[in-house]
Scaffold this motif. Structure first.
Motif, PDB file in Angstrom:
ATOM      1  N   LEU A  78     -38.523 -39.238 -27.766  1.00 45.10           N
ATOM      2  CA  LEU A  78     -38.330 -38.525 -26.475  1.00 45.10           C
ATOM      3  C   LEU A  78     -39.402 -38.714 -25.456  1.00 45.10           C
ATOM      4  N   GLY A  79     -40.818 -39.044 -25.834  1.00 43.18           N
ATOM      5  CA  GLY A  79     -41.701 -39.514 -24.972  1.00 43.18           C
ATOM      6  C   GLY A  79     -41.328 -40.724 -24.249  1.00 43.18           C
ATOM      7  N   LEU A  80     -40.959 -41.724 -24.970  1.00 45.11           N
ATOM      8  CA  LEU A  80     -40.588 -42.946 -24.436  1.00 45.11           C
ATOM      9  C   LEU A  80     -39.215 -42.782 -23.655  1.00 45.11           C
ATOM     10  N   GLY A  81     -38.424 -41.874 -23.785  1.00 48.46           N
ATOM     11  CA  GLY A  81     -37.258 -41.617 -22.976  1.00 48.46           C
ATOM     12  C   GLY A  81     -37.821 -40.835 -21.618  1.00 48.46           C
ATOM     13  N   GLN A  82     -38.864 -40.177 -21.490  1.00 44.56           N
ATOM     14  CA  GLN A  82     -39.482 -39.841 -20.581  1.00 44.56           C
ATOM     15  C   GLN A  82     -39.934 -41.138 -19.415  1.00 44.56           C
ATOM     16  N   PHE A  83     -40.417 -42.069 -20.176  1.00 45.35           N
ATOM     17  CA  PHE A  83     -41.184 -43.077 -19.198  1.00 45.35           C
ATOM     18  C   PHE A  83     -39.649 -43.861 -18.884  1.00 45.35           C
ATOM     19  N   LEU A  84     -38.566 -44.212 -19.602  1.00 47.39           N
ATOM     20  CA  LEU A  84     -37.322 -44.702 -19.250  1.00 47.39           C
ATOM     21  C   LEU A  84     -36.737 -43.996 -18.246  1.00 47.39           C
ATOM     22  N   THR A  85     -36.663 -42.556 -18.154  1.00 45.87           N
ATOM     23  CA  THR A  85     -35.750 -41.871 -17.228  1.00 45.87           C
ATOM     24  C   THR A  85     -36.758 -41.860 -15.818  1.00 45.87           C
ATOM     25  N   THR A  86     -38.079 -42.259 -15.804  1.00 47.07           N
ATOM     26  CA  THR A  86     -38.950 -42.263 -14.670  1.00 47.07           C
ATOM     27  C   THR A  86     -38.581 -43.696 -13.960  1.00 47.07           C
ATOM     28  N   PHE A  87     -38.434 -44.865 -14.891  1.00 49.87           N
ATOM     29  CA  PHE A  87     -38.137 -45.848 -14.254  1.00 49.87           C
ATOM     30  C   PHE A  87     -36.787 -46.025 -13.686  1.00 49.87           C
ATOM     31  N   LEU A  88     -35.803 -45.358 -14.585  1.00 45.77           N
ATOM     32  CA  LEU A  88     -34.268 -45.496 -14.068  1.00 45.77           C
ATOM     33  C   LEU A  88     -34.160 -44.580 -12.953  1.00 45.77           C
ATOM     34  N   ILE A  89     -34.852 -43.574 -12.737  1.00 41.52           N
ATOM     35  CA  ILE A  89     -34.752 -42.681 -11.554  1.00 41.52           C
ATOM     36  C   ILE A  89     -35.232 -43.521 -10.243  1.00 41.52           C
ATOM     37  N   THR A  90     -36.336 -44.197 -10.333  1.00 40.26           N
ATOM     38  CA  THR A  90     -36.934 -44.985  -9.431  1.00 40.26           C
ATOM     39  C   THR A  90     -35.946 -46.170  -9.040  1.00 40.26           C
ATOM     40  N   TYR A  91     -35.310 -46.901  -9.942  1.00 44.53           N
ATOM     41  CA  TYR A  91     -34.453 -47.791  -9.468  1.00 44.53           C
ATOM     42  C   TYR A  91     -33.226 -47.233  -8.955  1.00 44.53           C
ATOM     43  N   VAL A  92     -32.839 -46.262  -9.282  1.00 47.83           N
ATOM     44  CA  VAL A  92     -31.530 -45.794  -8.738  1.00 47.83           C
ATOM     45  C   VAL A  92     -31.790 -45.176  -7.394  1.00 47.83           C
ATOM     46  N   TYR A  93     -33.149 -44.539  -7.288  1.00 45.11           N
ATOM     47  CA  TYR A  93     -33.428 -44.197  -5.818  1.00 45.11           C
ATOM     48  C   TYR A  93     -33.535 -45.344  -4.724  1.00 45.11           C
ATOM     49  N   VAL A  94     -34.148 -46.515  -5.147  1.00 46.73           N
ATOM     50  CA  VAL A  94     -34.293 -47.589  -4.304  1.00 46.73           C
ATOM     51  C   VAL A  94     -33.115 -48.166  -3.997  1.00 46.73           C
ATOM     52  N   VAL A  95     -32.092 -48.163  -5.021  1.00 49.35           N
ATOM     53  CA  VAL A  95     -30.764 -48.802  -4.460  1.00 49.35           C
ATOM     54  C   VAL A  95     -29.943 -47.776  -3.509  1.00 49.35           C
ATOM     55  N   TYR A  96     -30.069 -46.453  -4.004  1.00 48.55           N
ATOM     56  CA  TYR A  96     -29.537 -45.136  -3.176  1.00 48.55           C
ATOM     57  C   TYR A  96     -30.023 -45.483  -1.563  1.00 48.55           C
ATOM     58  N   ALA A  97     -31.392 -45.265  -1.689  1.00 54.13           N
ATOM     59  CA  ALA A  97     -32.180 -45.586  -0.338  1.00 54.13           C
ATOM     60  C   ALA A  97     -31.896 -46.709   0.497  1.00 54.13           C
ATOM     61  N   ASN A  98     -31.678 -47.771  -0.041  1.00 51.19           N
ATOM     62  CA  ASN A  98     -31.643 -48.875   0.688  1.00 51.19           C
ATOM     63  C   ASN A  98     -30.042 -49.204   1.240  1.00 51.19           C
ATOM     64  N   LYS A  99     -29.019 -48.375   0.556  1.00 52.83           N
ATOM     65  CA  LYS A  99     -27.841 -48.325   0.941  1.00 52.83           C
ATOM     66  C   LYS A  99     -27.517 -47.204   1.814  1.00 52.83           C
ATOM     67  N   ASN A 100     -28.048 -45.873   1.623  1.00 50.25           N
ATOM     68  CA  ASN A 100     -27.690 -44.850   2.378  1.00 50.25           C
ATOM     69  C   ASN A 100     -28.671 -44.271   3.293  1.00 50.25           C
ATOM     70  N   ILE A 101     -30.064 -44.421   2.965  1.00 48.52           N
ATOM     71  CA  ILE A 101     -31.001 -43.921   3.719  1.00 48.52           C
ATOM     72  C   ILE A 101     -31.698 -44.784   4.961  1.00 48.52           C
ATOM     73  N   GLU A 102     -31.961 -46.051   4.348  1.00 51.12           N
ATOM     74  CA  GLU A 102     -32.589 -46.967   5.172  1.00 51.12           C
ATOM     75  C   GLU A 102     -31.791 -47.346   6.544  1.00 51.12           C
ATOM     76  N   PRO A 103     -30.562 -47.509   6.253  1.00 51.73           N
ATOM     77  CA  PRO A 103     -29.617 -47.855   7.642  1.00 51.73           C
ATOM     78  C   PRO A 103     -29.612 -46.682   8.674  1.00 51.73           C
ATOM     79  N   GLN A 104     -29.602 -45.452   8.206  1.00 52.96           N
ATOM     80  CA  GLN A 104     -29.776 -44.459   9.158  1.00 52.96           C
ATOM     81  C   GLN A 104     -31.074 -44.361   9.697  1.00 52.96           C
ATOM     82  N   ALA A 105     -32.184 -44.502   9.006  1.00 53.78           N
ATOM     83  CA  ALA A 105     -33.791 -44.241   9.597  1.00 53.78           C
ATOM     84  C   ALA A 105     -33.605 -45.627  10.409  1.00 53.78           C
ATOM     85  N   ALA A 106     -33.412 -46.689  10.126  1.00 55.26           N
ATOM     86  CA  ALA A 106     -33.239 -47.775  10.961  1.00 55.26           C
ATOM     87  C   ALA A 106     -32.418 -47.546  12.480  1.00 55.26           C
ATOM     88  N   ALA A 107     -31.421 -46.919  12.377  1.00 55.89           N
ATOM     89  CA  ALA A 107     -30.747 -46.654  13.554  1.00 55.89           C
ATOM     90  C   ALA A 107     -31.430 -45.599  14.577  1.00 55.89           C
TER      91      ALA A 107
END
Length: 114
Positions: A78-107
């Motif tokens: 479960l402790g390792l799962g905490q680390f894994l989910t942290t990295f997973l959330i970070t990766y998913v956020y970066v992908v989401y931000a690059n696709k959805n947030i950054e284009p709007q912010a750039a505009a």
């Protein structure tokens, strides 16, 4: 405030405080805020619940955490799962931000700075 030299041919302007206030109230900025919040709030709440679950189980169910599972105890997994989910959330956020947030912010940045 640091002064960054302008690149050759750079015609950026410095927005005024009135520009920032007007942009903050614009539908374009409200859409950007909603896009950001629609991801970050639910994911933050889900991760917090997952973390509290881990802490509560570790505190009140130590025998369960000590049970062996796949060569390690449940608590370690479960402790390792905490680390894994942290990295997973970070990766998913970066992908989401690059696709959805950054284009709007750039505009918005382009509109504000010209």
């Amino acid at each position: 405030m640091s002064s960054v030299p302008a690149a050759a041919g750079d015609t950026r302007r410095e927005p005024t405080s009135e520009d920032f206030i007007a942009m903050q109230n614009s539908p374009q900025f409200q859409k950007l805020r909603a896009t950001y919040r629609n991801f970050t709030f639910p994911v933050s709440i889900a991760f917090f619940v997952w973390f509290v679950f881990y802490v509560v189980v570790a505190t009140y169910m130590p025998d369960t955490m000590a049970k062996p599972f796949l060569g390690l105890n449940v608590g370690i997994w479960l402790g390792l799962g905490q680390f894994l989910t942290t990295f997973l959330i970070t990766y998913v956020y970066v992908v989401y931000a690059n696709k959805n947030i950054e284009p709007q912010a750039a505009a918005i940045r382009e509109e504000m700075e010209g």
